[in-house]
Design an enzyme around this catalytic site. Sequence first.
Site, PDB file in Angstrom:
ATOM      1  N   ASN A   9      -5.090   1.104  -0.095  1.00  0.00           N
ATOM      2  CA  ASN A   9      -4.641  -0.219  -1.429  1.00  0.00           C
ATOM      3  C   ASN A   9      -4.790  -1.560  -0.405  1.00  0.00           C
ATOM      4  OD1 ASN A   9      -3.896  -1.478  -3.270  1.00  0.00           O
ATOM      5  ND2 ASN A   9      -2.448  -0.716  -4.253  1.00  0.00           N
ATOM      6  N   TRP A  10      -5.351  -2.098  -0.096  1.00  0.00           N
ATOM      7  CA  TRP A  10      -5.340  -3.663   0.114  1.00  0.00           C
ATOM      8  C   TRP A  10      -4.318  -4.448   0.042  1.00  0.00           C
ATOM      9  CZ3 TRP A  10     -11.550  -4.219   1.980  1.00  0.00           C
ATOM     10  CH2 TRP A  10     -11.889  -3.128   2.537  1.00  0.00           C
ATOM     11  N   LYS A  11      -4.324  -4.764  -1.688  1.00  0.00           N
ATOM     12  CA  LYS A  11      -2.982  -5.460  -2.079  1.00  0.00           C
ATOM     13  C   LYS A  11      -4.096  -6.680  -2.207  1.00  0.00           C
ATOM     14  CE  LYS A  11       0.445  -2.182  -1.183  1.00  0.00           C
ATOM     15  NZ  LYS A  11       1.956  -2.535  -1.621  1.00  0.00           N
ATOM     16  N   HIS A  97       0.504   1.106 -10.336  1.00  0.00           N
ATOM     17  CA  HIS A  97       1.195   0.501  -9.376  1.00  0.00           C
ATOM     18  C   HIS A  97       2.459   0.142 -10.059  1.00  0.00           C
ATOM     19  CE1 HIS A  97       1.974  -0.306  -5.345  1.00  0.00           C
ATOM     20  NE2 HIS A  97       1.156   0.523  -4.914  1.00  0.00           N
ATOM     21  N   GLU A  99       3.910  -2.369  -8.589  1.00  0.00           N
ATOM     22  CA  GLU A  99       4.207  -4.047  -8.035  1.00  0.00           C
ATOM     23  C   GLU A  99       3.605  -4.519  -9.521  1.00  0.00           C
ATOM     24  OE1 GLU A  99       2.038  -4.234  -4.993  1.00  0.00           O
ATOM     25  OE2 GLU A  99       3.723  -3.294  -3.527  1.00  0.00           O
ATOM     26  N   GLU A 169       4.553   7.949  -5.682  1.00  0.00           N
ATOM     27  CA  GLU A 169       5.233   6.726  -4.966  1.00  0.00           C
ATOM     28  C   GLU A 169       6.561   6.051  -4.992  1.00  0.00           C
ATOM     29  OE1 GLU A 169       1.184   4.443  -3.389  1.00  0.00           O
ATOM     30  OE2 GLU A 169       1.906   3.130  -4.958  1.00  0.00           O
ATOM     31  N   GLY A 175       6.730  -0.354   1.618  1.00  0.00           N
ATOM     32  CA  GLY A 175       6.269  -1.922   2.493  1.00  0.00           C
ATOM     33  C   GLY A 175       7.706  -1.916   3.397  1.00  0.00           C
ATOM     34  N   SER A 215       4.296   3.278   2.997  1.00  0.00           N
ATOM     35  CA  SER A 215       5.024   3.588   4.556  1.00  0.00           C
ATOM     36  C   SER A 215       4.481   4.677   5.130  1.00  0.00           C
ATOM     37  CB  SER A 215       6.134   3.422   4.980  1.00  0.00           C
ATOM     38  OG  SER A 215       7.305   2.779   4.423  1.00  0.00           O
ATOM     39  N   GLY A 236      -1.043   1.503   1.423  1.00  0.00           N
ATOM     40  CA  GLY A 236      -0.852  -0.359   1.790  1.00  0.00           C
ATOM     41  C   GLY A 236      -1.517  -0.468   3.322  1.00  0.00           C
TER      42      GLY A 236
HETATM   43  P1  13P Z   1       2.600   1.138   2.114  1.00  0.00           P
HETATM   44  O1  13P Z   1       1.671   2.181   2.704  1.00  0.00           O
HETATM   45  O2  13P Z   1       2.325  -0.897   2.800  1.00  0.00           O
HETATM   46  O3  13P Z   1       4.228   1.286   2.130  1.00  0.00           O
HETATM   47  O4  13P Z   1       1.705   0.741   0.397  1.00  0.00           O
HETATM   48  C1  13P Z   1       2.057   1.680   0.220  1.00  0.00           C
HETATM   49  C2  13P Z   1       1.609   1.477  -1.724  1.00  0.00           C
HETATM   50  O5  13P Z   1       2.336   1.025  -2.454  1.00  0.00           O
HETATM   51  C3  13P Z   1       0.168   2.277  -1.977  1.00  0.00           C
HETATM   52  O6  13P Z   1       0.192   1.642  -2.962  1.00  0.00           O
END
Ligand code: 13P
Length: 260
Positions: A9-11, A97, A99, A169, A175, A215, A236
Site C-alpha cells: 500500500n503506497w499510500k 483502511h 487512515e 491492521e 507506521g 510495520s 506500507g
Molecule cells: P506500515 O507497513 O507502514 O506500518 O503501514 C501498514 C499499512 O497501513 C498498510 O495498509
Amino acid sequence: MRNIIIAGNWKMNKDLNEVEKFCSALALHASTHSEERVWLIVAPAFPFLKLSSQLLEGQPVGIAAQDVSAYPNGAYTGEVSAPMLRSLGLEYCIIGHSERRQYHCETNQSVRDKQLILRKNDIIPILCIGETLEQRDNGQTESVLLEQLDGCFEGVELSRGDELILAYEPVWAIGTGRTASPQQAQEAHAMIRAWFRQKYGETVANNIHILYGGSVKPDNIGELLSQPDLDGGLIGGASLQLDSWEAMVETAVKIMETRI
Ligand code: 13P
C-alpha cells in the site's frame, strides 16, 4: 490451500517519475520469481493506476486502488467510482483502511457499501479492520474486531471466500515500527477466521485470505507468515523501496515452497 499475498500500500507516496521507475524495476523482478502461489499486489495513488497497470502488464502483479466511492456515479466531487476503476481493468481495491476511518469519516456502514459496489463491478475488496492502542489496552480488541466485522458484513453474502481479502491492521502498529508479535497477530487472525466460519461456514473460512498489516518489514515477515492463519501482508513503508520489497517477496516464496 491458501496462497500468500504480498500487497504494497503506497499510500500518498511516489510521484509520476518514481512510480515509473519503481514499476519498471518491479516488472523485471516479478518476471524472475516463479512461485505462482505467492501473489503480488501494489496499490499506487489514483493518478498512477493506469500507468502502473501498463508497466506491469503481463506480470504476476495485481493493481489495487486505495479507496472507492460508495456511489456508482454523479455529483460527488473528488470521488472515484467502482465502474471507473473497473474501466481501468483493476482487480483489487483497499477499503476501510484505518487512515480513512480516522481522517475521512469512514464507517463500517460505508465500508459495507463500498464492498458491495466493488464486488458488483468484479473488483476484489481488500477490507481492513483493526483496533487502536487504547482499545487493545482496555481489553477491547476482540469486541472491536467483531463489531467491525458485523458492521462491514451486515446482510452481505459470501459463498466461496475468494470474493474478498481481509486485512487485520492494528492501528497501533501502522507506521509506528511497533509490529504485533506473531502470537498477537495469530490470535487476532484465528478469531477473525472463526467469525467467518460461524457466519459463512467452513468453505469461506478456509478459503478467505487474511493479511496482516502494521510495520511489516523484511526482518519480521518470515515469523509473521509462519503463523497458520496469516496469509500475507499489507505493507506500507517497507513496500516503497525495491530492496525491501524484493526481500519480503523472497521470504514469502521460501515459506510457500515449504508448504505442501
Ligand atoms: P506500515 O507497513 O507502514 O506500518 O503501514 C501498514 C499499512 O497501513 C498498510 O495498509
